[in-house]
Design an enzyme around this catalytic site. Structure first.
Site, PDB file in Angstrom:
ATOM      1  N   CYS A 374       0.792  -1.231   0.000  1.00 40.97           N
ATOM      2  CA  CYS A 374       0.000   0.000   0.000  1.00 40.97           C
ATOM      3  C   CYS A 374       0.827   1.286   0.000  1.00 40.97           C
ATOM      4  CB  CYS A 374      -1.047   0.006   1.102  1.00 40.97           C
ATOM      5  SG  CYS A 374      -0.556  -0.714   2.654  1.00 40.97           S
ATOM      6  N   ARG A 403       7.636 -11.272   4.723  1.00 43.39           N
ATOM      7  CA  ARG A 403       7.346 -11.053   6.140  1.00 43.39           C
ATOM      8  C   ARG A 403       8.155 -12.039   6.953  1.00 43.39           C
ATOM      9  NH1 ARG A 403       0.791 -10.021   5.667  1.00 43.39           N
ATOM     10  NH2 ARG A 403       1.038  -8.193   4.327  1.00 43.39           N
ATOM     11  N   GLN A 421       0.781 -11.069  -3.139  1.00 42.90           N
ATOM     12  CA  GLN A 421      -0.606 -10.693  -2.884  1.00 42.90           C
ATOM     13  C   GLN A 421      -1.258 -10.230  -4.175  1.00 42.90           C
ATOM     14  OE1 GLN A 421       0.153  -7.598   0.098  1.00 42.90           O
ATOM     15  NE2 GLN A 421      -0.863  -8.915   1.589  1.00 42.90           N
ATOM     16  N   ASP A 423      -3.105  -7.701  -4.785  1.00 46.19           N
ATOM     17  CA  ASP A 423      -3.389  -6.553  -3.933  1.00 46.19           C
ATOM     18  C   ASP A 423      -3.936  -5.409  -4.765  1.00 46.19           C
ATOM     19  OD1 ASP A 423      -3.427  -5.325  -1.529  1.00 46.19           O
ATOM     20  OD2 ASP A 423      -1.257  -5.014  -1.376  1.00 46.19           O
ATOM     21  N   HIS A 425      -5.547  -1.263  -4.302  1.00 48.33           N
ATOM     22  CA  HIS A 425      -5.909  -0.133  -3.467  1.00 48.33           C
ATOM     23  C   HIS A 425      -6.775   0.798  -4.278  1.00 48.33           C
ATOM     24  CE1 HIS A 425      -2.380  -1.848  -1.484  1.00 48.33           C
ATOM     25  NE2 HIS A 425      -3.099  -1.602  -0.409  1.00 48.33           N
ATOM     26  N   LYS A 506     -11.976  -4.004   8.954  1.00 45.91           N
ATOM     27  CA  LYS A 506     -12.045  -4.779   7.717  1.00 45.91           C
ATOM     28  C   LYS A 506     -13.198  -5.767   7.710  1.00 45.91           C
ATOM     29  CE  LYS A 506      -9.069  -8.681   8.969  1.00 45.91           C
ATOM     30  NZ  LYS A 506      -7.702  -9.141   9.038  1.00 45.91           N
ATOM     31  N   HIS A 552      -8.255  -1.049   0.936  1.00 40.16           N
ATOM     32  CA  HIS A 552      -7.305  -2.135   0.631  1.00 40.16           C
ATOM     33  C   HIS A 552      -8.149  -3.364   0.378  1.00 40.16           C
ATOM     34  CE1 HIS A 552      -3.955  -0.231   3.177  1.00 40.16           C
ATOM     35  NE2 HIS A 552      -5.021   0.457   3.532  1.00 40.16           N
TER      36      HIS A 552
END
Length: 678
Positions: A374, A403, A421, A423, A425, A506, A552
Site C-alpha cells: 500500500c 514477512r 498478494q 493486492d 488499493h 475490515k 485495501h
RNA sequence: GCCUCCUUAGCUCAGUCGGUAGAGCGUCUCACUCGUAAUGAGAAGGUCACCAGUUCGAUUCUGGUAGGAGGCUCCA
C-alpha cells in the site's frame, strides 16, 4: 414439614405435575440418550433436583451439540483421572471441550510420549467400564482452596475468582481459552468421581460442569490424538504445560466417521498433493517459508493469475508495478515500522562510507524488504496532482511481499515468508466509498465463485483498543460503512472485535471448502489513516483540496495461499481450466500414436494443454498414471475409433464415452475450459 | 519465538543393542504392442540432513546448526 410439595414443570414443551425434587433422571428415565437437562436455558446435570415451579425443563441428547460438549468435557475428566494415576505428580490445568473433542493441560516433570497416550487410553477404558458417577458438590471458597491445596493452577483460578468482580472474571477466563469451564459464574462446585461398587470418591476436580451421569456413557468411542505444549492461560509469558488432545463420540461409528474425516483432510493436504503432482517445493537452500513453483504448479498459478487479471481489467482496475525493497522512510511514514517491525525482515544497511580510521564519513541507509504494497501505491497516487475526475482510482498489483514470520508458524503455502498478494488499493472520495465497497464485495464474491468456492460468510473485524491510529469518529464511520455493506450482502455476518489492523476496520470473506472447513479468503479494509499519513489529496469539483479514502483489498489473500486452498478444496483434481495438463491422449497401441497426435495437435491449436502418452508402459498402466495425475480428460484411440474418425473419453470419475467424432470431442473440451466447468 | 518429535536412494519407509545399509514405487535397459487404475526380467541410484565431540571405529551415542511435523503464542 416433610409434606411433598407439587410443582408444575414445562417438560419438553408440555406441562407436567411432579413432586418437588424430582430429578431429570426420573423425568427422562425412558430416554436413554438424554445425558443432561436444560433448565430455563441453563445446562444442568441429569440428577439435578427440580424445585422451581413453572420451570422449563428440556432433555439434551448426547448427539446434540450441547450433549457432545458435555460428553467431551466428561471424557476430559476421565483422561485427567487416568493421567494422575499414571503420573501422580501431574498438576491439573484446565480441561475443556473443543470442536470435535477435548484437551486437558498438565504440569508434569516429563512430557508425554506416544506410548503414554496408549497407556492412558487403556487406563481410561478401565475407568469408563467401572462406571463411575459424576457427582456435583457446591463448596465454599475456603473449602475449595483446602481441597485443591495440591493443585496450584486450580488455586490460581480460585484466586482470580476471589479477586475480581464476577462479570469481569468470566470475561477474563473466557479470554483465557476455556478456563471458564473450571470456575464459572456463581457458586463454586467440585465434581467427585464416585466408584460404583465401593461408593468411594476416587477423583475430584474443581469444575463448573455439567457432566454425564456416569463414565459408562463414554463407552469406548474415544481416542487420544496427540500431545503438545501450551502456555498456561494462553499467555506466552507463562509456563508451558503439557496438553493432551482427545476426541469422543456417542458411538464407535461416529468415532470412525470422524477419523475418516481427518484422514480425508490428510489426503487433501496441499503439501502432499503439491509433491505428488509436482506443483511446488520448499528448497532447504532458500530458507523456511520460501516456495518455488515447478512447471506444473506454474501453469496452475498462471491460469489463476491470468483469469484474475482479465477480471480486474474488466472491472476498471489499472495495473501497477512496484519494487520489492525500499528505504526505511516509506515504512516510517506508513507506520509499519512502528507497528510491525518484528514481522519485517531486518534492514540491509548500505551506502555507508568510512575513512581509514573507521569513522563514518557518509551515513548509510537502511533498506527493507516490503511487507505490504500500500505505501508504494500511495506514492503512485501522489506522483502528480489528482483530480476528483480520476476517482475512484483502482490500482492492482500482484505484489510480492516478505514477512519475517516466526519460525514456528510457517506452514506449507498457507503461511510463508515470501508471497505474492493480489493486492489492490482503491482511492476514492468519501461519497464514493460506500458504493465502491459494495461493488468490490460483489466483485470479490463473484470471482471466488468462478474459482469454485460457493459457501461464504463474512467477518467484521473492528478496532483493537490497544493497537490503532486515528480518531474514534473516523473509525466509527469506517466501521459503520463496512457493517452496512456487509449487511446488504445478505450473507451471515460474524463480529470479530479487536481483529482490525492498526489503520482501519475490515470485512473478511470466509469460505467453506468441499469438506466443510473454513478458510479466511478475501479482505476489504477501509483506511482513512494511510492517506492522511502520506498527505494524499485531490482537487475537488469546488476547487478545494480533499483527502481521498483508501480501500485495501485482496481476493486470494496471497496467490500461494489461494493455490493451497484450491488444491485442498479440489483434492488436486482441478477443474479443466486450472489443471496443469488438461488432456492426456492414450493410444491403445503404438500403431495409433500418429492418430492420437493428430487429435492432440487440434487441441493444442485451440489452446488446450494436451499431451500424448507414448511411453513404453502398457495400456492399463497409462490409464492408471493419468488417473493418478488427476487429468480431467483422458482421450483414448484404437482401431474402432480411428476407423470411425472418432475418439473415446475417459473422465476423472472413471466413466467413459466412446466413439465421439474428433471435432465434437475437441469442441467439448474447448468449451469446458472456456466455461470453467467443474 | 516456545514445547515435543522427526530428517536413511528421486518418493514412501524398513534397518543398524557402535563395525559405512535394504524394500516398494519411480528412473534406465531389454523383451512384450496390449481397449479403460500396476507385463516381466535386469541395472543404476545413498558422505544415512549438516557441523563438532566421545570412541580404535559414529548413520547409530552427546552437543550445536538447518529443514520438517504437531501444538502454543502470533498472523498488517
Amino acid at each position: 414439614m416433610a409434606v411433598p410439595q407439587h410443582i408444575t414443570l414445562i417438560v419438553d414443551g408440555e406441562e407436567h405435575q411432579v413432586t418437588a425434587g424430582t430429578t431429570g433422571t426420573e423425568l427422562f428415565a425412558d430416554q436413554r440418550d438424554v445425558v443432561v437437562i436444560r433448565v430455563n436455558d441453563e445446562l444442568k446435570d441429569l440428577d439435578t433436583e427440580l424445585v422451581e415451579d413453572g420451570a422449563r425443563v428440556d432433555p439434551v441428547a448426547i448427539g446434540s451439540p450441547e450433549g457432545l460438549n458435555v460428553l467431551r468435557h466428561s471424557a476430559a475428566h476421565v483422561m485427567a483421572q487416568a493421567v494422575q494415576q499414571l503420573r501422580p505428580d501431574a498438576k491439573l490445568g484446565i480441561g475443556p471441550y473443543v470442536t470435535d473433542g477435548f484437551y486437558f493441560d498438565f504440569d508434569v516433570e516429563d512430557p508425554f510420549t506416544p506410548e503414554d497416550l496408549k497407556k492412558l487410553e487403556k487406563m481410561m477404558l478401565k475407568i469408563v467400564n467401572s462406571n463411575q458417577q459424576f457427582r456435583r458438590r457446591v463448596v465454599t471458597g475456603d473449602k475449595a482452596r483446602a481441597e485443591m491445596a495440591d493443585e496450584p493452577y486450580k488455586l490460581e483460578l480460585l484466586g482470580l475468582k476471589g479477586e475480581s468482580a464476577e462479570a469481569e472474571l468470566d470475561a477474563e477466563l473466557d479470554g483465557a481459552e476455556g478456563a471458564s469451564v473450571e470456575v464459572g459464574a456463581g457458586e463454586l462446585t467440585i465434581y467427585d468421581n464416585v466408584d460404583r461398587k465401593s461408593g468411594d470418591v476416587v477423583w475430584e476436580d474443581l469444575c463448573r460442569g455439567p457432566h454425564l451421569p456416569n463414565t459408562k456413557i463414554i463407552s469406548n468411542a474415544y481416542a487420544l490424538t496427540r500431545s503438545a505444549a501450551a502456555y498456561w492461560r494462553g499467555d506466552e509469558k507463562n509456563k508451558q504445560l503439557q496438553r493432551i488432545y482427545g476426541t469422543a463420540w456417542p458411538t464407535k461409528d461416529d468415532l470412525k466417521a470422524y477419523q475418516e474425516r481427518i484422514a480425508e483432510a490428510e489426503r487433501r493436504d496441499h503439501r502432499r498433493i503439491g509433491a505428488e503432482l509436482d506443483l511446488f517445493s520448499f528448497p532447504e537452500e532458500l530458507g523456511s517459508g520460501l516456495p518455488v513453483f515447478h512447471p506444473k504448479g506454474g501453469i496452475v498459478r498462471k491460469a489463476m493469475e491470468d483469469y484474475s487479471r482479465q477480471r480486474h481489467a474488466d472491472a476498471g482496475y489499472e495495473f501497477v508495478y512496484t519494487p520489492h525493497i525500499t528505504k526505511s522512510r516509506l515504512y516510517e511514514v506508513s507506520g509499519h515500522l512502528d507497528w510491525y517491525r518484528d514481522g519485517m525482515f531486518p534492514p540491509m544497511h548500505v551506502d555507508e562510507v568510512t575513512d581509514d580510521d573507521g569513522n563514518v564519513v557518509k551515513p548509510g541507509q537502511d533498506y527493507y524488504l516490503k511487507p505490504m504494497n500500500c505505501p508504494m501505491h500511495c506514492l503512485i497516487f501522489e506522483s502528480r496532482g489528482r483530480s476528483y475526475r480520476e476517482l475512484p482510482m483502482r490500482m492492482f498489483e500482484f505484489g510480492s511481499v516478505y514477512r519475517y514470520e516466526k519460525s514456528g508458524v510457517i506452514h506449507g503455502l498457507t503461511r510463508v515468508r515470501g508471497m505474492t498478494q493480489d493486492d489492490a488499493h482503491i482511492f476514492c472520495t468519501r461519497d464514493q466509498m460506500k458504493q465502491e465497497l459494495s461493488t468490490t464485495l460483489d466483485f470479490v464474491l463473484g470471482l471466488l465463485r468462478d474459482y469454485g468456492l460457493e459457501d461464504f460468510y463474512l467477518e467484521l473485524s473492528t478496532k483493537n483498543p490497544d493497537k490503532y491510529v486515528g480518531s474514534d469518529e473516523i473509525w466509527d464511520e469506517a466501521t459503520n460503512t463496512l457493517a452496512e455493506v456487509a449487511q446488504a450482502s445478505g450473507l451471515e455476518l460474524v463480529p470479530d472485535p479487536g481483529g482490525a489492523a492498526f489503520y482501519g476496520p475490515k470485512i473478511s470473506v470466509q469460505a467453506r471448502d468441499a469438506i466443510g472447513r473454513t478458510w479466511q479468503m478475501s479482505t476489504m479494509q477501509l483506511d482513512f489513516n494511510t492517506p492522511a499519513r502520506f498527505e494524499l489529496e485531490y482537487q475537488s469539483d469546488d476547487g478545494s483540496r480533499q483527502q481521498p479514502v483508501m480501500i485495501h483489498r485482496a481476493l486470494f489473500g496471497s496467490v500461494e495461499r489461494f493455490l493451497a486452498v484450491l488444491t485442498e478444496h479440489y483434492a488436486g483434481a482441478f477443474p479443466a481450466w486450472l489443471a496443469p495438463v488438461q488432456v492426456v491422449g492414450i493410444p491403445v497401441a503404438e500403431a495409433f500414436n500418429d492418430y492420437m497426435y493428430d487429435i492432440v495437435d487440434k487441441l493444442r491449436a485451440a489452446g488446450i494443454r494436451a499431451e500424448v502418452d507414448i511411453s513404453t508402459d502398457r495400456f492399463p498402466k497409462k490409464i492408471r498414471n493419468a488417473s493418478k495425475d488427476k487429468v480431467p480428460f483422458v482421450l483414448i484411440a484404437g482401431g474402432e475409433d480411428s476407423d470411425a474418425g472418432a475418439v473415446s473419453f475417459r473422465f476423472r470419475d472413471g466413466s467413459q464415452q466412446n466413439a465421439v467424432p474428433v471435432d465434437d470431442a475437441v469442441g467439448r473440451i474447448v468449451e469446458a475450459v472456456a466455461n470453467r466447468e467443474r
